[in-house]
Motif scaffolding. Structure first.
Motif, short mmCIF file in Angstrom:
data_model
loop_
_atom_site.label_atom_id
_atom_site.label_comp_id
_atom_site.label_asym_id
_atom_site.label_seq_id
_atom_site.Cartn_x
_atom_site.Cartn_y
_atom_site.Cartn_z
N UNK A 141 0.83 -1.20 0.00
CA UNK A 141 0.00 0.00 0.00
C UNK A 141 0.87 1.25 0.00
N UNK A 162 2.61 1.74 -3.34
CA UNK A 162 1.69 2.07 -4.42
C UNK A 162 1.45 3.56 -4.55
N UNK A 163 1.75 4.30 -3.54
CA UNK A 163 1.42 5.72 -3.58
C UNK A 163 2.25 6.43 -4.65
N UNK A 164 1.55 7.23 -5.40
CA UNK A 164 2.22 7.88 -6.52
C UNK A 164 3.10 9.03 -6.03
N UNK A 184 0.09 15.19 -4.54
CA UNK A 184 0.40 16.11 -3.45
C UNK A 184 0.61 15.34 -2.15
N UNK A 200 0.29 13.79 1.34
CA UNK A 200 -0.89 13.48 2.14
C UNK A 200 -0.74 14.04 3.53
N UNK A 201 -1.87 14.29 4.15
CA UNK A 201 -1.85 14.67 5.55
C UNK A 201 -1.65 13.42 6.39
N UNK A 224 -17.01 17.41 -4.26
CA UNK A 224 -16.17 16.56 -5.10
C UNK A 224 -17.03 15.55 -5.85
N UNK A 250 -15.54 10.14 -9.48
CA UNK A 250 -14.79 9.91 -10.72
C UNK A 250 -15.41 8.78 -11.53
N UNK A 299 -11.55 -3.73 -1.80
CA UNK A 299 -10.74 -3.54 -3.00
C UNK A 299 -9.67 -4.61 -3.07
N UNK A 314 -10.62 1.25 0.08
CA UNK A 314 -9.54 2.10 -0.42
C UNK A 314 -8.86 1.44 -1.61
N UNK A 315 -8.49 2.27 -2.56
CA UNK A 315 -7.51 1.88 -3.57
C UNK A 315 -6.31 2.79 -3.35
N UNK A 316 -5.34 2.35 -2.54
CA UNK A 316 -4.25 3.25 -2.18
C UNK A 316 -3.36 3.63 -3.36
N UNK A 317 -3.24 2.72 -4.32
CA UNK A 317 -2.37 3.03 -5.45
C UNK A 317 -2.86 4.25 -6.22
N UNK A 318 -4.17 4.34 -6.37
CA UNK A 318 -4.72 5.45 -7.14
C UNK A 318 -5.35 6.52 -6.24
N UNK A 319 -5.14 6.39 -4.95
CA UNK A 319 -5.61 7.38 -3.97
C UNK A 319 -7.13 7.58 -4.09
N UNK A 320 -7.82 6.47 -4.12
CA UNK A 320 -9.27 6.54 -4.29
C UNK A 320 -10.00 5.90 -3.11
N UNK A 354 -11.79 10.35 -5.98
CA UNK A 354 -10.36 10.64 -5.82
C UNK A 354 -10.22 11.36 -4.48
N UNK A 373 -7.02 12.26 -2.46
CA UNK A 373 -5.57 12.22 -2.19
C UNK A 373 -5.21 12.68 -0.78
N UNK A 401 -5.93 11.70 2.05
CA UNK A 401 -5.71 10.71 3.10
C UNK A 401 -4.66 9.67 2.74
N UNK A 402 -4.09 9.76 1.52
CA UNK A 402 -3.13 8.73 1.13
C UNK A 402 -1.71 9.30 1.08
#
Lengths: 467, 287
Positions: A84, A87-89, A93, A95-96, A111, A114, A456, B261-267, B282, B284, B286-287
């Motif tokens: 996990x 995986x973070x890009x 930006x 994250x908090x 929001x 998507x 997921x 959560x999908x952490x890879x895509x921050x979703x 989306x 971001x 929290x990730x």
């Protein structure tokens, strides 16, 4: 432990990397003897601008309090946590972090989603035929509608869908997760069972249409599913999945009326009951059971609650059709049970009894089939007819109705947005004689209904959704 | 709900896209009231409960069609009563199952199978001042910050009353390994939280965020005040969420219930019970 002092901000985001660098630095600095070439290159590296993070110095970390920045030890076995994190890009930006200080804000995000997975077409759970008025009434659990079609509607292959004559739908109707339906053969009144949240049986007049209030409502337990009526005795029968029971009300009961009698208890053999059918000619009550079973402490007193279950008594029984005297109440065992591998039962859902021919039709949801048994059958018996196969267009049938007047059989299929009509005695891979379709040909139904959770799959990048 | 199933969609599925696979049928041992589901990547498994048969089911991660679970926890030793939700802890190899009737949380080994006793029991009830939600409410574990978060309520005369009834309006935060009569370390509850009926809970453990599906009241078709809300594992008291996405048409949700959560895509993914839909945001922050 040591904190590395870095050449740019964003410390919290790179602490794990910094700790690795610090550890490497410690090895280099605290080793017995550093090689001269390593010493020289390290000193040189500190003076050259590289544009990337670099080790400037290594200092001891202060003691960590509970509210300070934390570097928790996570066992190597925590592969999922590592995955996990990795995986973070990097381009996103920062994250908090919940542990990054005490300053606290509350933000309402405007929001849009998507992506949304949603079936916009009706999904039929139950069916009844108004033989007086030549109409087919279908329950749509996806969009919370009651849809009324001309009985002879037959959607052409080239058509996108068939339009109903009337639709009952909207917040005034108090219809949600509607899964059972009964049509009064004399008045055409429509009885609708809401299975989950609204806990009611709503009754609409035959010509009701749009967002209208029901004529009357009867409060029933959550998880009420099947419905049948004895017109002779003016009694309304309802199955409740759990705690499992059959409620019998006066047909015209409303509000919080108490049932006339209740069939429930550990001896009844009721196990996640679904469909219900009456053979008034022979005084029989038939119930289909999924087979999910457990014992209950009180043995049959209303109101029963979930937490009256006996811990650890759960078990899986084979699916069944259990048969009782029509006047049964309390903890009455079945007269007989149709159950076993030869029955082909697989999530048996709604039932329809053909009193004239002594047959009970089963919407066999899990097997894409309609099974027909004699009402006198017992034990591990094969059905006398099976309607199943690609030509039938039967897909996850949860509703079935025998139209004795027109000698037809109508099936509501959850899996493919359609109701299909056959000759009463159709069997094998028989094609329907008519089809009411409410979505483009070939469009499968998603069957998402009251989704209570989601997960997921990080390995396959898939979304897991149970009903 | 007329048809139990576990539908599995591609991440990018949208509109009426069909699931890539579906677990269903008699062999699956599924029933209704699946109010939590977990996927564990380490063992590549799916975890779910069957309330009516008092069981915890584990499927292969790639399970498809009328496939049986590979493990089933069920029987007298389990003390399972009406399990509707669960959580897994892949770091410490445990399954947590809240029990509405017995007002406790049972903890099993992650690979438990058959009639096995729980490893430990965290007991609520009036004497301990808290209870689990009825029916079973959300539950989540954070192995990084070592906390267990349970949806439930506090008991006692001085307790704030939600206008929708006290049941699952509180986040009870325990030590991860709490057992016996231990009390919560912290409690998040009160009118400023906006929580009245919490459903699924997930914890983004890397940063310590608790994410909640708040649906206000399951018995109201379209209740007010629904949202996806985020709190810190260190929050306590009557505090609003750090972030929230309200349930309204412009956000595409009405009654959010499930959270993943999908952490890879921050979703963040939610299951909406009023729309019969799965909605992805989306998120971001929290990730």
């Amino acid at each position: 432990m040591f904190r590395t002092i870095l050449g740019r901000s964003g410390l919290s985001a790179v602490i794990p990397i910094a700790i690795i660098i610090a550890a490497g630095g410690w090895v280099l600095l605290a080793g017995k003897e550093m090689r001269p070439d390593v010493k020289a290159s390290s000193r040189l590296a500190q003076r050259r601008p590289t544009g990337v993070l670099k080790l400037v110095s290594v200092e001891p970390l202060p003691e960590m309090g509970l509210d300070g920045e934390m570097c928790e030890w996570v066992p190597a076995s925590s592969r999922s946590r590592l995955v996990a994190f990795l995986h973070q890009e990097r381009s996103a930006p920062p994250a908090a972090s919940a542990t990054a200080g005490e300053s606290r804000t509350s933000v309402t995000l405007e929001r849009p989603a998507v992506r949304t997975i949603r079936d916009l077409f009706p999904t039929f759970t139950a069916v009844a035929v108004d033989v007086q008025n030549n109409e087919i009434v279908l329950q749509d659990e996806n969009l919370f509608q009651i849809m009324v079609y001309d009985r002879l509607t037959d959607t052409p292959l080239t058509a996108t869908m068939s339009e109903p004559k009337r639709v009952i739908s909207g917040p005034k109707t108090d219809v949600e997760f509607n899964c059972g339906v009964y049509v009064d053969p004399r008045t055409g009144d429509i009885y609708s069972v809401s299975n989950d949240t609204l806990r009611n049986v709503t009754v609409f007049s035959r010509n009701a249409s749009g967002n209208v209030r029901p004529q009357r409502q009867l409060s029933v337990p959550i998880r009420t599913y099947g419905i049948a009526v004895s017109e002779a005795n003016e009694e309304l029968f309802l199955t409740v999945q759990g705690p499992p029971m059959v409620l019998v009300h006066n047909k015209y009961a409303e509000g919080r009326a108490k049932p006339l009698r209740v069939l429930t208890g550990n001896s009844t053999g009721l196990a996640d009951p679904h469909g219900i059918g009456l053979d008034t000619k022979n005084g029989l009550l038939l119930v289909s059971n999924y087979g999910n079973a457990a014992d209950y402490r009180d043995g049959g007193v209303l109101p029963r609650r979930d937490h009256d279950m006996v811990p650890g008594s759960g078990r899986y029984e084979p699916p069944s059709i259990s048969v009782y005297p029509i006047q049964a109440s309390g903890d009455t065992p079945p007269l007989r049970t149709i159950q076993g591998a030869r029955t082909q039962l697989n999530w048996p859902s709604h039932l329809s009894v053909d009193e004239e021919h002594g047959e009970v039709y089963v919407a066999n949801d899990g097997d894409d089939s309609i099974l027909v048994f004699r009402v006198t059958d017992r034990g591990n018996v094969a059905p006398i007819r099976v309607l199943k196969g690609p030509n039938t267009q039967i897909k996850n049938p949860s509703g079935v109705f025998v139209d004795a007047v027109n000698d037809e059989l109508v099936v509501s299929n959850m899996g493919n947005h359609r109701a299909t009509v056959y000759g009463r005695t159709a069997s094998g891979d028989a094609a329907p004689i008519r089809t009411i379709r409410t979505a483009p040909e070939g469009k499968p139904a998603l069957m998402i209904a009251n989704p209570g959770a989601v997960a997921y799959d990080t390995k396959r990048d898939q979304i897991i959704v149970p009903n | 709900m007329a048809h139990p199933q576990i539908a599995i969609f591609a991440r990018l599925a949208k509109g009426g896209d069909t699931p890539q696979r579906v677990i269903y049928g008699q062999t699956s041992k599924l029933s209704r009231n699946m109010h939590a589901v977990r996927y564990g990547e380490t063992r590549d498994e799916i975890y779910i409960t069957n309330q009516f048969a008092q069981s915890v089911l584990t499927f292969r991660g790639g399970a498809d069609g009328q496939e049986a679970p590979i493990r089933t926890i069920q029987g007298p030793k389990t003390l399972l009563e009406n399990p509707g939700t669960l959580e897994i802890d892949e770091v410490n190899h445990e399954i947590f199952v809240p029990q509405p009737g017995s007002e406790n949380v049972l903890v099993f080994p992650l690979t438990a199978n058959g009639d096995v006793a729980p490893l430990r029991i965290l007991q609520g009830g009036r004497k301990n001042g808290w209870t689990t939600a009825r029916p079973a409410g959300g539950i989540a574990v954070d192995p990084v910050h070592k906390v267990l978060v349970v949806a439930g309520t506090l008991t006692g005369d001085e307790v704030w009353q939600s206008p929708y009834g006290n049941n699952r309006e509180s986040l009870l935060i325990f030590d991860r390994s709490a057992k016996g009569d231990e009390k919560p370390l912290r409690v998040i509850r009160g009118p400023n939280t906006g929580m009245h009926a919490i459903r699924q809970i997930q914890i983004q453990a890397t940063n310590g965020w608790i994410v909640v599906g708040q649906m206000t009241d399951g018995e109201i078709a379209e209740p007010e005040g629904t949202f996806i809300g985020v709190w810190s594992v260190k929050d306590k008291g009557d505090v609003p969420p750090r972030w929230k996405i309200e349930g309204k048409p412009s956000n595409g949700i009405l009654k959010p219930r499930g959270i993943a959560f999908d952490p890879k895509h921050k979703e963040v993914i939610t299951a909406d019970m009023r729309l019969n839909a799965v909605v992805t945001f989306y998120f971001p922050e929290i990730f």
